[in-house]
Motif scaffolding. Structure first.
Motif, PDB file in Angstrom:
ATOM      1  N   LYS A   6       0.548  32.455 106.886  1.00  0.00           N
ATOM      2  CA  LYS A   6       0.057  31.310 106.110  1.00  0.00           C
ATOM      3  C   LYS A   6       0.214  31.642 104.634  1.00  0.00           C
ATOM      4  O   LYS A   6      -0.472  32.517 104.104  1.00  0.00           O
ATOM      5  CB  LYS A   6      -1.403  31.024 106.467  1.00  0.00           C
ATOM      6  CG  LYS A   6      -1.907  29.745 105.852  1.00  0.00           C
ATOM      7  CD  LYS A   6      -3.283  29.333 106.357  1.00  0.00           C
ATOM      8  CE  LYS A   6      -3.680  28.020 105.655  1.00  0.00           C
ATOM      9  NZ  LYS A   6      -5.066  27.699 105.766  1.00  0.00           N
ATOM     10  N   LYS A  10       2.706  26.725 102.633  1.00  0.00           N
ATOM     11  CA  LYS A  10       3.347  26.501 103.923  1.00  0.00           C
ATOM     12  C   LYS A  10       2.784  27.467 104.972  1.00  0.00           C
ATOM     13  O   LYS A  10       2.332  28.555 104.628  1.00  0.00           O
ATOM     14  CB  LYS A  10       4.876  26.716 103.829  1.00  0.00           C
ATOM     15  CG  LYS A  10       5.572  25.757 102.862  1.00  0.00           C
ATOM     16  CD  LYS A  10       7.092  25.817 102.956  1.00  0.00           C
ATOM     17  CE  LYS A  10       7.768  27.085 102.508  1.00  0.00           C
ATOM     18  NZ  LYS A  10       7.509  27.504 101.122  1.00  0.00           N
ATOM     19  N   SER A  11       2.842  27.022 106.237  1.00  0.00           N
ATOM     20  CA  SER A  11       2.467  27.897 107.354  1.00  0.00           C
ATOM     21  C   SER A  11       3.676  28.037 108.262  1.00  0.00           C
ATOM     22  O   SER A  11       4.428  27.074 108.451  1.00  0.00           O
ATOM     23  CB  SER A  11       1.312  27.298 108.147  1.00  0.00           C
ATOM     24  OG  SER A  11       0.194  27.129 107.303  1.00  0.00           O
ATOM     25  N   VAL A  12       3.859  29.229 108.807  1.00  0.00           N
ATOM     26  CA  VAL A  12       5.024  29.493 109.652  1.00  0.00           C
ATOM     27  C   VAL A  12       4.551  29.800 111.073  1.00  0.00           C
ATOM     28  O   VAL A  12       3.712  30.680 111.276  1.00  0.00           O
ATOM     29  CB  VAL A  12       5.843  30.687 109.110  1.00  0.00           C
ATOM     30  CG1 VAL A  12       7.060  30.948 110.000  1.00  0.00           C
ATOM     31  CG2 VAL A  12       6.276  30.437 107.667  1.00  0.00           C
ATOM     32  N   TYR A  20      11.580  29.230 114.120  1.00  0.00           N
ATOM     33  CA  TYR A  20      10.235  29.040 113.569  1.00  0.00           C
ATOM     34  C   TYR A  20      10.039  27.555 113.285  1.00  0.00           C
ATOM     35  O   TYR A  20      11.014  26.832 113.056  1.00  0.00           O
ATOM     36  CB  TYR A  20      10.079  29.739 112.204  1.00  0.00           C
ATOM     37  CG  TYR A  20      10.119  31.232 112.176  1.00  0.00           C
ATOM     38  CD1 TYR A  20       9.493  32.007 113.145  1.00  0.00           C
ATOM     39  CD2 TYR A  20      10.768  31.890 111.113  1.00  0.00           C
ATOM     40  CE1 TYR A  20       9.520  33.395 113.065  1.00  0.00           C
ATOM     41  CE2 TYR A  20      10.791  33.273 111.033  1.00  0.00           C
ATOM     42  CZ  TYR A  20      10.170  34.020 112.016  1.00  0.00           C
ATOM     43  OH  TYR A  20      10.197  35.383 111.932  1.00  0.00           O
ATOM     44  N   ILE A  22       8.144  25.457 110.380  1.00  0.00           N
ATOM     45  CA  ILE A  22       7.464  25.609 109.091  1.00  0.00           C
ATOM     46  C   ILE A  22       6.700  24.329 108.789  1.00  0.00           C
ATOM     47  O   ILE A  22       7.281  23.234 108.779  1.00  0.00           O
ATOM     48  CB  ILE A  22       8.466  25.895 107.949  1.00  0.00           C
ATOM     49  CG1 ILE A  22       9.235  27.185 108.259  1.00  0.00           C
ATOM     50  CG2 ILE A  22       7.740  26.015 106.611  1.00  0.00           C
ATOM     51  CD1 ILE A  22      10.174  27.608 107.152  1.00  0.00           C
ATOM     52  N   GLU A  23       5.417  24.485 108.563  1.00  0.00           N
ATOM     53  CA  GLU A  23       4.571  23.336 108.221  1.00  0.00           C
ATOM     54  C   GLU A  23       4.348  23.323 106.709  1.00  0.00           C
ATOM     55  O   GLU A  23       3.883  24.306 106.137  1.00  0.00           O
ATOM     56  CB  GLU A  23       3.233  23.476 108.953  1.00  0.00           C
ATOM     57  CG  GLU A  23       2.251  22.382 108.631  1.00  0.00           C
ATOM     58  CD  GLU A  23       0.830  22.711 109.095  1.00  0.00           C
ATOM     59  OE1 GLU A  23       0.037  21.780 109.214  1.00  0.00           O
ATOM     60  OE2 GLU A  23       0.533  23.908 109.320  1.00  0.00           O
ATOM     61  N   LYS A  74       7.307  18.935 108.908  1.00  0.00           N
ATOM     62  CA  LYS A  74       7.752  20.229 109.454  1.00  0.00           C
ATOM     63  C   LYS A  74       9.271  20.396 109.406  1.00  0.00           C
ATOM     64  O   LYS A  74      10.008  19.428 109.468  1.00  0.00           O
ATOM     65  CB  LYS A  74       7.261  20.382 110.891  1.00  0.00           C
ATOM     66  CG  LYS A  74       5.744  20.507 110.984  1.00  0.00           C
ATOM     67  CD  LYS A  74       5.286  20.832 112.380  1.00  0.00           C
ATOM     68  CE  LYS A  74       3.763  20.899 112.438  1.00  0.00           C
ATOM     69  NZ  LYS A  74       3.149  19.557 112.246  1.00  0.00           N
ATOM     70  N   ASP A 189      13.331  29.234 102.993  1.00  0.00           N
ATOM     71  CA  ASP A 189      12.178  28.693 102.268  1.00  0.00           C
ATOM     72  C   ASP A 189      12.310  27.179 102.052  1.00  0.00           C
ATOM     73  O   ASP A 189      12.573  26.440 102.985  1.00  0.00           O
ATOM     74  CB  ASP A 189      12.012  29.462 100.948  1.00  0.00           C
ATOM     75  CG  ASP A 189      10.673  29.223 100.272  1.00  0.00           C
ATOM     76  OD1 ASP A 189       9.633  29.363 100.955  1.00  0.00           O
ATOM     77  OD2 ASP A 189      10.657  28.886  99.086  1.00  0.00           O
ATOM     78  N   GLU A 190      12.123  26.708 100.812  1.00  0.00           N
ATOM     79  CA  GLU A 190      12.127  25.277 100.514  1.00  0.00           C
ATOM     80  C   GLU A 190      12.789  25.021  99.168  1.00  0.00           C
ATOM     81  O   GLU A 190      12.921  25.939  98.349  1.00  0.00           O
ATOM     82  CB  GLU A 190      10.689  24.743 100.466  1.00  0.00           C
ATOM     83  CG  GLU A 190       9.897  25.245  99.268  1.00  0.00           C
ATOM     84  CD  GLU A 190       8.490  24.650  99.177  1.00  0.00           C
ATOM     85  OE1 GLU A 190       7.528  25.397  99.401  1.00  0.00           O
ATOM     86  OE2 GLU A 190       8.359  23.453  98.865  1.00  0.00           O
TER      87      GLU A 190
END
Ligand code: TMP
Ligand code: ASP
Length: 232
Positions: A6, A10-12, A20, A22-23, A74, A189-190
């Motif tokens: 966490k 983001k949470s993975v 995975y 990703i939230e 997600k 990542d993002e």
């Protein structure tokens, strides 16, 4: 699903052996977590914006961890081990660059500046040179850093061009990379208003997380504006 990690925004989750989930959460932080807030809907906006950027990059031949966007917030991604470096690319001087060096706010940087930061909030993600990155074990070889620089500059060209058509200046941004189990280097990542600076091309209005960092207000309204422009 098992929560693996966490982070600040983001949470993975481990979905299966190879992927995975990703939230993207609604949490917003600045100053390495010193300033915190939550904005309902921020996670979904960032997930959608980020998905669009990954799709564009994929089309242009950039290898990424991104598999698919699972609305509302997600990403399904290929499992990678994240390299603990932030790769920052700057086209215009602002932010920490003008706090650290005698550049003028808004000064054009041509060619763009690429810098590496070592991911560790306790040390405020300090800028590292190649030798420090290798000595810290972030990567094994200089060639990996060169490859990350090369991909980052390519991403800069692709996104600068795309955003120009949308009336947005890509001021600077941060990328993270990972390695899959076969050892391939993948963009991860993002890429969102949390991790980029976007200015309106005409008014130079700030359309990104600097609105939160600098208490300019209407953070989500401007994230929505970015979403609308890039999806149009
Ligand atoms: P900076 O001017 O604060 O160094 O930021 C440069 C760019 O990197 C800016 O687009 C914001 C992004 N960034 C992150 O995404 N995460 C971080 O932890 C930092 C320090 C910057
Ligand atoms: N990513 C860092 C934080 O969330 C720094 C920043 O973006 O300002 O605290």
């Amino acid at each position: 699903m098992k929560l693996l990690y966490k982070g600040k925004a983001k949470s993975v989750y481990e979905r299966d052996e190879d992927t995975y989930l990703i939230e993207f959460r609604d949490d917003l932080t600045a100053g390495d977590g010193a300033k915190k807030d939550t904005k309902a809907g921020k996670g979904a906006l960032n997930a959608e914006i980020s998905a669009k950027f990954f799709e564009i990059l994929k089309e242009k031949g950039i290898d990424t961890h991104f598999i698919e966007f699972q609305p509302p917030n997600k990403h399904l991604v290929k499992k990678v081990r994240i390299i603990p470096l932030e790769v920052i690319c700057r086209n215009i001087a602002t932010g920490s660059l003008i706090r650290r060096y005698p550049f003028k706010e808004g000064q054009e940087l041509s060619p763009p500046i690429v810098e590496f930061g070592y991911k560790d909030d306790k040390y405020h993600d300090p800028m590292v040179n190649d030798e420090i990155a290798i000595a810290l074990g972030a990567v094994e070889k200089k060639e990996e850093l060169d490859k990350m620089r090369e991909i980052t500059l390519k991403v800069n060209d692709i996104l600068t061009e795309f955003l120009k058509d949308k009336g947005i200046i890509l001021v600077d941004f941060k990328l993270e990379f990972g390695k899959d189990k076969e050892g391939n280097l993948l963009l991860a990542d993002e890429i969102s208003p949390d991790t980029c600076r976007f200015w309106d091309a005409t008014t130079k209005e700030i359309l990104d997380k600097d609105r939160f960092r600098k208490d300019l207000g209407n953070v989500l309204e401007f994230y929505r504006e970015v979403r609308e422009r890039i999806l149009a």
